[in-house]
Design a protein around this motif. Structure first.
Motif, short mmCIF file in Angstrom:
data_model
loop_
_atom_site.label_atom_id
_atom_site.label_comp_id
_atom_site.label_asym_id
_atom_site.label_seq_id
_atom_site.Cartn_x
_atom_site.Cartn_y
_atom_site.Cartn_z
N VAL A 92 13.54 11.90 -1.42
CA VAL A 92 12.74 11.10 -2.37
C VAL A 92 12.54 9.69 -1.84
O VAL A 92 11.41 9.18 -1.75
N VAL A 93 13.64 9.02 -1.46
CA VAL A 93 13.56 7.65 -0.95
C VAL A 93 12.79 7.61 0.37
O VAL A 93 11.96 6.72 0.60
N GLY A 94 13.08 8.60 1.24
CA GLY A 94 12.43 8.63 2.54
C GLY A 94 10.93 8.78 2.44
O GLY A 94 10.18 8.09 3.16
N ILE A 95 10.46 9.67 1.57
CA ILE A 95 9.02 9.90 1.42
C ILE A 95 8.32 8.67 0.85
O ILE A 95 7.15 8.41 1.16
N LEU A 96 9.04 7.90 0.05
CA LEU A 96 8.45 6.68 -0.51
C LEU A 96 8.32 5.56 0.53
O LEU A 96 7.44 4.70 0.41
N ILE A 97 9.20 5.57 1.54
CA ILE A 97 9.25 4.45 2.48
C ILE A 97 8.71 4.80 3.87
O ILE A 97 7.82 4.12 4.41
N ARG A 135 4.81 5.52 4.77
CA ARG A 135 4.03 4.28 4.61
C ARG A 135 4.30 3.32 5.76
O ARG A 135 3.38 2.68 6.29
N ALA A 136 5.58 3.23 6.17
CA ALA A 136 5.93 2.35 7.28
C ALA A 136 5.28 2.83 8.58
O ALA A 136 4.75 2.02 9.36
N LEU A 137 5.29 4.12 8.82
CA LEU A 137 4.68 4.67 10.04
C LEU A 137 3.17 4.47 10.04
O LEU A 137 2.58 4.14 11.08
N TYR A 174 1.58 2.09 8.60
CA TYR A 174 1.34 0.66 8.83
C TYR A 174 1.43 0.33 10.32
O TYR A 174 0.57 -0.37 10.87
N VAL A 175 2.47 0.86 11.00
CA VAL A 175 2.65 0.61 12.43
C VAL A 175 1.52 1.25 13.22
O VAL A 175 1.04 0.70 14.22
N ALA A 176 1.06 2.43 12.77
CA ALA A 176 0.01 3.15 13.50
C ALA A 176 -1.31 2.39 13.52
O ALA A 176 -2.15 2.60 14.40
N LYS A 177 -1.50 1.48 12.55
CA LYS A 177 -2.75 0.71 12.50
C LYS A 177 -2.92 -0.18 13.73
O LYS A 177 -4.03 -0.58 14.07
N ALA A 178 -1.81 -0.50 14.40
CA ALA A 178 -1.88 -1.36 15.58
C ALA A 178 -2.47 -0.64 16.79
O ALA A 178 -2.73 -1.28 17.82
N LYS A 179 -2.65 0.67 16.70
CA LYS A 179 -3.23 1.49 17.78
C LYS A 179 -2.40 1.44 19.06
O LYS A 179 -2.94 1.62 20.16
N SER A 180 -1.10 1.21 18.92
CA SER A 180 -0.21 1.16 20.08
C SER A 180 0.73 2.37 20.02
O SER A 180 1.57 2.47 19.12
N ASP A 181 0.58 3.28 21.01
CA ASP A 181 1.45 4.45 21.05
C ASP A 181 2.91 4.05 21.28
O ASP A 181 3.83 4.67 20.75
N ALA A 227 6.75 14.19 8.31
CA ALA A 227 5.63 15.12 8.27
C ALA A 227 4.63 14.76 7.16
O ALA A 227 3.50 15.24 7.17
N GLU A 228 5.05 13.91 6.22
CA GLU A 228 4.15 13.49 5.14
C GLU A 228 3.26 12.33 5.56
O GLU A 228 2.42 11.89 4.78
N SER A 229 3.44 11.84 6.79
CA SER A 229 2.60 10.74 7.28
C SER A 229 1.20 11.22 7.63
O SER A 229 1.02 12.35 8.09
N ARG A 230 0.22 10.35 7.46
CA ARG A 230 -1.16 10.70 7.81
C ARG A 230 -1.35 10.77 9.33
O ARG A 230 -2.34 11.32 9.81
N ASN A 231 -0.41 10.20 10.09
CA ASN A 231 -0.49 10.19 11.55
C ASN A 231 0.41 11.25 12.18
O ASN A 231 0.90 11.07 13.29
N LEU A 232 0.61 12.36 11.48
CA LEU A 232 1.53 13.40 11.93
C LEU A 232 1.16 13.93 13.31
O LEU A 232 2.02 14.06 14.19
#
Length: 323
Positions: A200-205, A208-210, A212-219, A256-261
């Motif tokens: 529960v806590v992990g899916i909430l945090i 979203r964090a991943l 946010y980081v993925a927006k930087a376009k840096s692998d 696996a719930e991240s949009r950048n899976l």
């Protein structure tokens, strides 16, 4: 510096021998994972004329990382939706498998003339399957996405959870000679509570964090962040005396719930393949061919019992669950 050179030498030997053997096994249409294990036997301390590996402890540590990455990758592919979808069937099948295999192992031990404790521990060992081996085998066959494979993964995860309660029971029996079912149920309850809260806590945090980081376009940034979450959560799980493999699976299922899976899976794949190869080679390093010859009869009996016992117990469990 000398230690570093020795480690690089060991790593070079492992990768070179594993590469040659696995290519040969692939040409012979044999599982690549079996090639890794054979490569480990070839370079291991029990195979003459001389030992090729000098720092086995470090290799074993790297092998543990292989377990983490394999289970983490399984979590990425086996989302929570899939887990809940096969949950009931997986629980029935895993429970029936554990009960039947413990009984089979106990009876085999008694037939060999072993004492009750040794027979019980044999049954417990036969009841547990190697998730890493099965995941790797299904991956090589290109069947990880099949519906039956998803059910298999569910059974393995439930099996790992029940194994923790079983270990508590067996430890109590070995130390006191009595069964403490209450302690096992409390331990299992705490584990399930921890898993629920973590999810529960992990899916909430985490997703979203991943994202946010993925927006930087840096692998590079995304990979480091993913590994940070993975190892951090695994460390927490180990500190709570739970399985690091289970922790790796849980954090993978959360990510696996991240949009950048798909991007995360692409980044993790090369790291997973390298460390998983070292893990299976490390298994081969521990195998002594002379022991296989000395104890061929009990090994043969137990092997047959495992193959047919697993088919019957898992097949019966899935059938009773409506599959």
């Amino acid at each position: 510096m000398h230690h570093a050179i020795g480690f690089i030498q060991d790593l070079a030997v492992i990768m070179a021998i594993a590469g040659v053997v696995t290519v040969l096994f692939h040409r012979l249409k044999q599982p690549v994972v079996l090639g890794y294990i054979v490569a480990g036997v070839i370079i291991g301390p029990y195979t003459p004329p001389f030992q090729l590996i000098h720092d086995e402890a470090t290799i074993q540590t790297l092998g543990e990382l292989g377990v983490v990455f394999l289970m983490f990758s399984l979590g990425l592919e086996f989302s929570l939706k899939k887990l809940f979808k096969v949950g009931a069937t997986a629980f029935v099948a895993a429970a029936s498998e554990i009960v039947l295999m413990i009984w089979i192992g106990y009876e085999i031990g008694q037939w060999f003339g072993w004492n009750a404790m040794d027979s019980l521990f044999l049954g417990a060992m036969l009841a547990i399957s190697s998730t890493t081996i099965i995941v790797k085998a299904l991956s090589e066959l290109g069947m990880k996405g099949e519906p039956f494979a998803q059910l298999i993964f569910g059974i393995l995860i439930v099996e790992d959870i029940l194994a923790i309660a079983m270990l508590v029971l067996l430890s109590g029996i070995a130390q006191t000679g009595s069964v403490s079912a209450g302690v096992a149920f409390v331990t299992l309850g705490k584990l399930l509570l921890f898993m629920t809260v973590s999810m529960v806590v992990g899916i909430l945090i985490v997703p979203r964090a991943l994202d946010y980081v993925a927006k930087a376009k840096s692998d590079e940034m995304l990979l480091v962040t993913v590994l940070g979450f993975c190892f951090g959560f695994c460390l927490l799980v180990v500190k709570l005396d739970y399985s690091i493999a289970l922790g790796a699976f849980l954090i993978g299922a959360i990510m696996a719930e991240s949009r950048n899976l798909q991007r995360i899976e692409h980044l993790i794949a090369p790291v997973r393949d390298m460390f998983s190869a070292i893990f299976f080679v490390a298994i081969g390093l521990m195998l002594n061919p002379a022991v296989l010859v000395d104890y061929w009869w009990p090994i043969a009996v137990i092997t047959v019992a495992v193959v047919f016992g697993k088919i019957v117990s898992c097949g019966l469990g899935t059938f009773l669950a409506g599959r």
